[in-house]
Motif scaffolding. Sequence first.
Motif, PDB file in Angstrom:
ATOM      1  N   UNK A 164       2.097   6.988   0.061  1.00 50.78           N
ATOM      2  CA  UNK A 164       1.756   5.834   0.904  1.00 50.78           C
ATOM      3  C   UNK A 164       2.551   5.852   2.207  1.00 50.78           C
ATOM      4  N   UNK A 165       3.633   6.615   2.241  1.00 53.51           N
ATOM      5  CA  UNK A 165       4.452   6.709   3.457  1.00 53.51           C
ATOM      6  C   UNK A 165       4.173   7.985   4.262  1.00 53.51           C
TER       7      UNK A 165
ATOM      8  N   UNK B  78      -7.485   5.939   1.798  1.00 54.19           N
ATOM      9  CA  UNK B  78      -8.600   6.102   0.858  1.00 54.19           C
ATOM     10  C   UNK B  78      -8.264   5.637  -0.550  1.00 54.19           C
ATOM     11  N   UNK B  79      -7.051   5.843  -0.968  1.00 52.82           N
ATOM     12  CA  UNK B  79      -6.704   5.533  -2.356  1.00 52.82           C
ATOM     13  C   UNK B  79      -5.950   4.212  -2.457  1.00 52.82           C
ATOM     14  N   UNK B  80      -4.929   4.051  -1.615  1.00 51.98           N
ATOM     15  CA  UNK B  80      -4.076   2.866  -1.762  1.00 51.98           C
ATOM     16  C   UNK B  80      -4.619   1.653  -1.009  1.00 51.98           C
ATOM     17  N   UNK B  81      -5.574   1.886  -0.074  1.00 53.04           N
ATOM     18  CA  UNK B  81      -6.196   0.758   0.593  1.00 53.04           C
ATOM     19  C   UNK B  81      -5.396   0.124   1.702  1.00 53.04           C
TER      20      UNK B  81
ATOM     21  N   UNK C  16      -1.270  -4.539  -1.305  1.00 51.05           N
ATOM     22  CA  UNK C  16      -0.235  -5.210  -2.074  1.00 51.05           C
ATOM     23  C   UNK C  16      -0.787  -5.523  -3.457  1.00 51.05           C
ATOM     24  N   UNK C  17      -1.007  -4.481  -4.226  1.00 52.51           N
ATOM     25  CA  UNK C  17      -1.574  -4.644  -5.556  1.00 52.51           C
ATOM     26  C   UNK C  17      -0.583  -5.368  -6.455  1.00 52.51           C
ATOM     27  N   UNK C  18      -1.072  -5.791  -7.583  1.00 52.04           N
ATOM     28  CA  UNK C  18      -0.229  -6.555  -8.504  1.00 52.04           C
ATOM     29  C   UNK C  18       0.766  -5.637  -9.213  1.00 52.04           C
ATOM     30  N   UNK C  19       1.512  -4.935  -8.456  1.00 55.07           N
ATOM     31  CA  UNK C  19       2.524  -4.058  -9.024  1.00 55.07           C
ATOM     32  C   UNK C  19       3.887  -4.513  -8.589  1.00 55.07           C
ATOM     33  N   UNK C  20       4.850  -3.629  -8.617  1.00 58.54           N
ATOM     34  CA  UNK C  20       6.193  -4.008  -8.233  1.00 58.54           C
ATOM     35  C   UNK C  20       6.402  -3.844  -6.739  1.00 58.54           C
ATOM     36  N   UNK C  21       7.122  -4.764  -6.142  1.00 63.10           N
ATOM     37  CA  UNK C  21       7.483  -4.669  -4.726  1.00 63.10           C
ATOM     38  C   UNK C  21       8.998  -4.680  -4.616  1.00 63.10           C
ATOM     39  N   UNK C  22       9.492  -3.902  -3.679  1.00 66.40           N
ATOM     40  CA  UNK C  22      10.932  -3.867  -3.431  1.00 66.40           C
ATOM     41  C   UNK C  22      11.255  -5.055  -2.533  1.00 66.40           C
ATOM     42  N   UNK C  23      11.909  -6.052  -3.080  1.00 65.17           N
ATOM     43  CA  UNK C  23      12.121  -7.300  -2.349  1.00 65.17           C
ATOM     44  C   UNK C  23      13.459  -7.343  -1.622  1.00 65.17           C
TER      45      UNK C  23
END
Lengths: 140, 210
Positions: free
Chosen positions: A40-41, A49-52, B134-141
């Motif tokens: 993603x980076x 395409x994948x991560x949106x 920003x899917x319902x996964x983990x985010x580095x806050x």
Amino acid sequence: MSLSAAKLEVGQTFTQVVADDLTRTQIVQYAGASGDYNPIHTDNLFATEVAGYPGVFAHGMLTMGLTGKLVTDTVGDGTLTDFGVRFVNQVWPGDTLTATATVSAIRQEDGQHFVDLDLVTVNQHGANVITGTASALCQD
Amino acid sequence: MVRSGNGCDMVANGIDQSEHTDLDPLEGLIVSVERFPVEAGHIMMFARSIGDPNQCYYDDGSAESGGVIAPPTFVQASAQFDPVYPLRPQIGQVWFGSGSTPSGLTKPAPDAEPAGADELPDEGKGAEKKSSGAAAGGLHAEQHYTYHRHPKPGDVLSATSFPGKTWQKHSKRAGKLMFSESITEYRDQGGELVVTARGVGVRTEKVIET
């Protein structure tokens, strides 16, 4: 050169442009040095395409590292005792980031002087990308 | 050193954060590494990558710090020495980034079993489908460091992580927010504490629409 407590005032600010038109190459460079190769980076095809996402974006830890440059330029080499941030907004290629440290306290603990700083890094639109605090040893 | 007062701030600010747009997906928040040799060349590459020309990261003759030291966020690069770090391609294994297709997971593996979603970091789990960023996964806050001293070339650090506090908050936009803290202690070859890192991750119940 470390800061001198006697010359500091609460409210004093230090500011620096820590990224000017951030490049995708610098993001790749950070991926290589840090070991975080999350596509993603670094991989625009995957990011879109994948991560949106609209495209690749900087590691939060790159933004923290860039902000750390202002902090260490301000407090001097090897004097930092605490450094913490909250990640507020993403950083994109092309962003210009300005970091500002504001003296929030000058204190003495066990005969040593410390300076506390409030930190904020904003993008070219004026939006905060990270906020945080830092503390460092300083001279009398 | 975790100051108790900060915990309250963190909770309060956590709510504010969730109302902002995207955060960085949780990236290798928990790192446990047996042996993290701190090397001058690695410090140089890391300092270049954060755009910092300070000679204390390059020049061993640097007077003020008494030689080369590591930049403040350098210990994050201990991931390089985690043999199973999921955000680095592993030799001989399917990688979830693009090759002939946008994700290495979407093409059939010729011989080996494709990597199962369970083996992938949170961001990779959504790889089969296009999902909101920003899917319902983990985010580095949040990320915090306390320096007992600054790492320098020649140190051989070990990193040991353990879970810290967990707490929940509710947000209209993201539903239930589950915060979790992890503490990582970086010790030198003499067992002395060098850096204490505290990361905070947040998981959201609902996908945050951006």
